[in-house]
Design an enzyme around this catalytic site. Structure first.
Site, PDB file in Angstrom:
ATOM      1  N   ASP A  13     -70.933   0.613  22.182  1.00  0.00           N
ATOM      2  CA  ASP A  13     -71.409  -0.638  21.578  1.00  0.00           C
ATOM      3  C   ASP A  13     -72.779  -1.029  22.132  1.00  0.00           C
ATOM      4  O   ASP A  13     -73.126  -0.679  23.262  1.00  0.00           O
ATOM      5  CB  ASP A  13     -70.375  -1.746  21.856  1.00  0.00           C
ATOM      6  N   ASN A  61     -66.224  -1.838  10.204  1.00  0.00           N
ATOM      7  CA  ASN A  61     -67.683  -1.703  10.099  1.00  0.00           C
ATOM      8  C   ASN A  61     -68.154  -1.540   8.649  1.00  0.00           C
ATOM      9  O   ASN A  61     -69.331  -1.706   8.360  1.00  0.00           O
ATOM     10  CB  ASN A  61     -68.195  -0.523  10.945  1.00  0.00           C
TER      11      ASN A  61
HETATM   12  C1  IPE Z   1     -66.746  -1.595  17.673  1.00  0.00           C
HETATM   13  O1  IPE Z   1     -67.933  -2.279  17.806  1.00  0.00           O
HETATM   14  C2  IPE Z   1     -66.930  -0.398  16.794  1.00  0.00           C
HETATM   15  C3  IPE Z   1     -67.759   0.685  17.338  1.00  0.00           C
HETATM   16  C4  IPE Z   1     -68.328   0.694  18.504  1.00  0.00           C
HETATM   17  C5  IPE Z   1     -67.941   1.815  16.471  1.00  0.00           C
HETATM   18  P1  IPE Z   1     -68.295  -3.541  16.880  1.00  0.00           P
HETATM   19  O2  IPE Z   1     -69.669  -3.957  17.294  1.00  0.00           O
HETATM   20  O3  IPE Z   1     -68.074  -3.218  15.464  1.00  0.00           O
HETATM   21  O4  IPE Z   1     -67.198  -4.593  17.341  1.00  0.00           O
HETATM   22  P2  IPE Z   1     -67.212  -6.177  17.242  1.00  0.00           P
HETATM   23  O5  IPE Z   1     -67.481  -6.535  15.809  1.00  0.00           O
HETATM   24  O6  IPE Z   1     -68.296  -6.683  18.137  1.00  0.00           O
HETATM   25  O7  IPE Z   1     -65.857  -6.594  17.717  1.00  0.00           O
HETATM   26  C1  IPE Z   2     -72.224   0.103  17.984  1.00  0.00           C
HETATM   27  O1  IPE Z   2     -73.378  -0.659  18.053  1.00  0.00           O
HETATM   28  C2  IPE Z   2     -72.270   1.123  16.880  1.00  0.00           C
HETATM   29  C3  IPE Z   2     -71.448   0.789  15.710  1.00  0.00           C
HETATM   30  C4  IPE Z   2     -70.643  -0.225  15.602  1.00  0.00           C
HETATM   31  C5  IPE Z   2     -71.534   1.679  14.577  1.00  0.00           C
HETATM   32  P1  IPE Z   2     -73.540  -2.015  17.226  1.00  0.00           P
HETATM   33  O2  IPE Z   2     -74.175  -1.698  15.915  1.00  0.00           O
HETATM   34  O3  IPE Z   2     -72.257  -2.743  17.135  1.00  0.00           O
HETATM   35  O4  IPE Z   2     -74.562  -2.794  18.138  1.00  0.00           O
HETATM   36  P2  IPE Z   2     -74.555  -4.355  18.452  1.00  0.00           P
HETATM   37  O5  IPE Z   2     -73.194  -4.695  18.965  1.00  0.00           O
HETATM   38  O6  IPE Z   2     -74.857  -5.061  17.167  1.00  0.00           O
HETATM   39  O7  IPE Z   2     -75.623  -4.530  19.478  1.00  0.00           O
HETATM   40 MG    MG Z   3     -71.357  -4.134  18.260  1.00  0.00          MG
END
Ligand code: IPE
Ligand code: IPE
Ligand code: MG
Length: 231
Positions: A13, A61
């Site tokens: 993340d 997502n």
């Molecule tokens: C979880 O991260 C999914 C992945 C890392 C692929 P998200 O960024 O989607 O999770 P939330 O929305 O902050 O809980």
């Molecule tokens: C994790 O990074 C990757 C995916 C969820 C695909 P994020 O895209 O959630 O990055 P932040 O949390 O917005 O910084």
């Molecule tokens: Mg995230």
């Protein structure tokens, strides 16, 4: 010397925030994140870790803007095609966890290619969780159990794990980068007794040194599994 975890999992993340901090588009963060995973996964396997599960894309997502979803799907296709040789050479078996429905045909094709090319590899397993949701995994496992008419009364917690997307050992060590303290529907059942670690670092910066630090923290944990153990 304490034992290394057998199964490590990473919720990767913070790609978006990594990019935002540098005034770059979010998608650039995803590109950096995917490059980091390539390097980091090889390093992790060099430490003797047998299974690495990583959260690439959650079922939730899909609710992101379509240009970001498309960018990620294109990135997966590109990476699976360009990296399968390296995983093959390094004797790493690549498998996937998640629902196939809702994924584009070219994504499924790239997933099938890397799976097929690495299926006989024996050194370690990289489990890519794509279109993955822990609650759906439990539902899908229950469906399989019902279909196979498995005798439910004698089902054990260990046996239930054989019905998941991949038949893997439980998670010993779960890392979520970027300072978020939640599981976001990731491998809820498999994490029952996992040691949890939540570094502040955004995933593109979570490098070999950060992993060494994480492993050191793991080695100082006292895993008790409900019993009483002297340190
Ligand atoms: C979880 O991260 C999914 C992945 C890392 C692929 P998200 O960024 O989607 O999770 P939330 O929305 O902050 O809980
Ligand atoms: C994790 O990074 C990757 C995916 C969820 C695909 P994020 O895209 O959630 O990055 P932040 O949390 O917005 O910084
Ligand atoms: Mg995230």
């Amino acid at each position: 010397m304490k034992e290394n975890p057998k199964h490590v999992a990473i919720i990767m993340d913070g790609n978006g925030r990594w990019a935002k901090k540098r005034m770059l588009p979010r998608n650039y963060g995803h590109k950096q994140g995917s490059e980091n995973l390539r390097k980091l996964s090889f390093y992790i396997f060099d430490q003797g870790i047998e299974v690495l599960s990583v959260f690439c894309f959650s079922t939730e997502n899909f609710s992101r803007p379509s240009d970001e979803v498309n960018y990620l799907m294109n990135l997966f296709v590109e990476k699976f095609h360009s990296e399968f040789e390296e995983y093959k050479k390094k004797n790493i078996k690549v498998v996937f966890s998640g629902r196939r429905e809702n994924l584009r045909p070219d994504v499924l094709e790239a997933m099938d290619k890397i799976t097929e090319e690495t299926k006989n590899n024996t050194r370690a397993i990289l489990n890519l969780c794509l279109n993955y949701g822990g609650q759906y995994e439990l539902i899908d496992a229950m469906k399989k159990i019902i279909k196979e008419k498995k005798e439910i009364d004698s089902l054990t917690p260990e046996e239930l794990m054989h019905y998941f997307y991949q038949d893997l050992p439980p998670i010993d060590f779960l890392i979520r980068t970027s300072g978020e303290y939640r599981l976001s529907n990731f491998m809820l059942y498999q994490s029952s007794y996992a040691e949890l670690y939540f570094p502040e670092t955004y995933f593109p910066d979570f490098d070999e040194r950060e992993f060494d630090k994480a492993l050191d923290i793991y080695h100082h944990r006292d895993r008790r599994f409900g019993s009483i153990k002297e340190k």
